[in-house]
Design a protein around this motif. Structure first.
Motif, PDB file in Angstrom:
ATOM      1  N   GLU A  45      52.641  28.247  27.236  1.00 46.40           N
ATOM      2  CA  GLU A  45      52.089  29.246  26.314  1.00 46.40           C
ATOM      3  C   GLU A  45      50.974  30.033  26.994  1.00 46.40           C
ATOM      4  O   GLU A  45      50.877  31.254  26.836  1.00 46.40           O
ATOM      5  CB  GLU A  45      51.543  28.570  25.037  1.00 46.40           C
ATOM      6  N   ARG A  46      50.121  29.342  27.756  1.00 41.04           N
ATOM      7  CA  ARG A  46      49.040  30.005  28.492  1.00 41.04           C
ATOM      8  C   ARG A  46      49.627  30.988  29.512  1.00 41.04           C
ATOM      9  O   ARG A  46      49.144  32.098  29.674  1.00 41.04           O
ATOM     10  CB  ARG A  46      48.171  28.952  29.179  1.00 41.04           C
ATOM     11  N   GLU A  49      51.009  34.081  27.658  1.00 36.65           N
ATOM     12  CA  GLU A  49      49.910  34.932  27.197  1.00 36.65           C
ATOM     13  C   GLU A  49      49.234  35.645  28.371  1.00 36.65           C
ATOM     14  O   GLU A  49      48.936  36.838  28.296  1.00 36.65           O
ATOM     15  CB  GLU A  49      48.876  34.104  26.422  1.00 36.65           C
ATOM     16  N   LYS A  53      49.448  39.824  28.758  1.00 35.65           N
ATOM     17  CA  LYS A  53      48.182  40.546  28.609  1.00 35.65           C
ATOM     18  C   LYS A  53      47.591  41.009  29.941  1.00 35.65           C
ATOM     19  O   LYS A  53      46.518  41.606  29.972  1.00 35.65           O
ATOM     20  CB  LYS A  53      47.164  39.676  27.871  1.00 35.65           C
TER      21      LYS A  53
END
Length: 173
Positions: A45-46, A49, A53
């Motif tokens: 998930e990190r 993201e 971004k």
């Protein structure tokens, strides 16, 4: 300091000795960078993201180093349209580095990852700086100066070797 900014990411802290070479050369070339750990397997998930971004966070390219299965560069490339430079890292669980090389090199069409040599983080840093230099004149000048220093070093070494007799076929250091 250049206007560009590079992200240096790696799968784990064990990759830091290799990946720090990218940071060192970017520092020398005065290109801004951030360095962190983002694991494709342990923190997916990190990773997602971070990649989605990255452009909004001001990065112009991402250097991603990973050992073993080395999914990090390819997975990051799947989530961003920024250039991703993959650094295969020879790790303790590696098959002599070949698993990392092939995992990063053999990307499917549409998801490119520029791949440097095994443990080639220094070249990844230089390549990232070259990307920044396409829009930043100070980065371009720093790269030109860096390459001139490399050239001068080789010419000086060649001169020293020739002075000691290698040119004329004498061997004697």
């Amino acid at each position: 300091m250049s206007k560009g900014k590079i992200a240096i990411i790696m799968g784990s802290q064990s990759d830091l000795p290799v990946m720090s070479e990218a940071a060192k050369v970017l520092e020398e070339l005065e290109v801004k960078f951030d360095l962190t750990i983002v694991s494709a397997h342990r923190t997916p998930e990190r990773m997602m993201e971070f990649a989605t971004k990255a452009r909004d966070n001001g990065y112009h390219a991402i250097i991603a180093g990973a050992g073993g299965a080395a999914h990090l560069p390819g997975m990051v490339a799947a989530y961003t349209s920024l250039p991703v430079i993959g650094v295969p890292v020879k790790s303790s669980n590696s098959i002599d580095g070949w698993d990392s090389i092939l995992s990063i090199l053999q990307m499917p069409g549409g998801v490119p990852v520029a791949t440097v040599a095994l443990n080639g983080a220094k070249n990844a840093g230089i390549l990232a700086a070259q990307i920044v230099s396409t829009f930043d004149k100070s980065a371009a000048k720093n790269l030109d100066d860096y390459k001139k220093k490399m050239k001068d070093k080789v010419l000086k070494t060649a001169e020293e070797v020739e002075e000691k007799g290698w040119k004329s076929g004498k061997v004697g250091f």
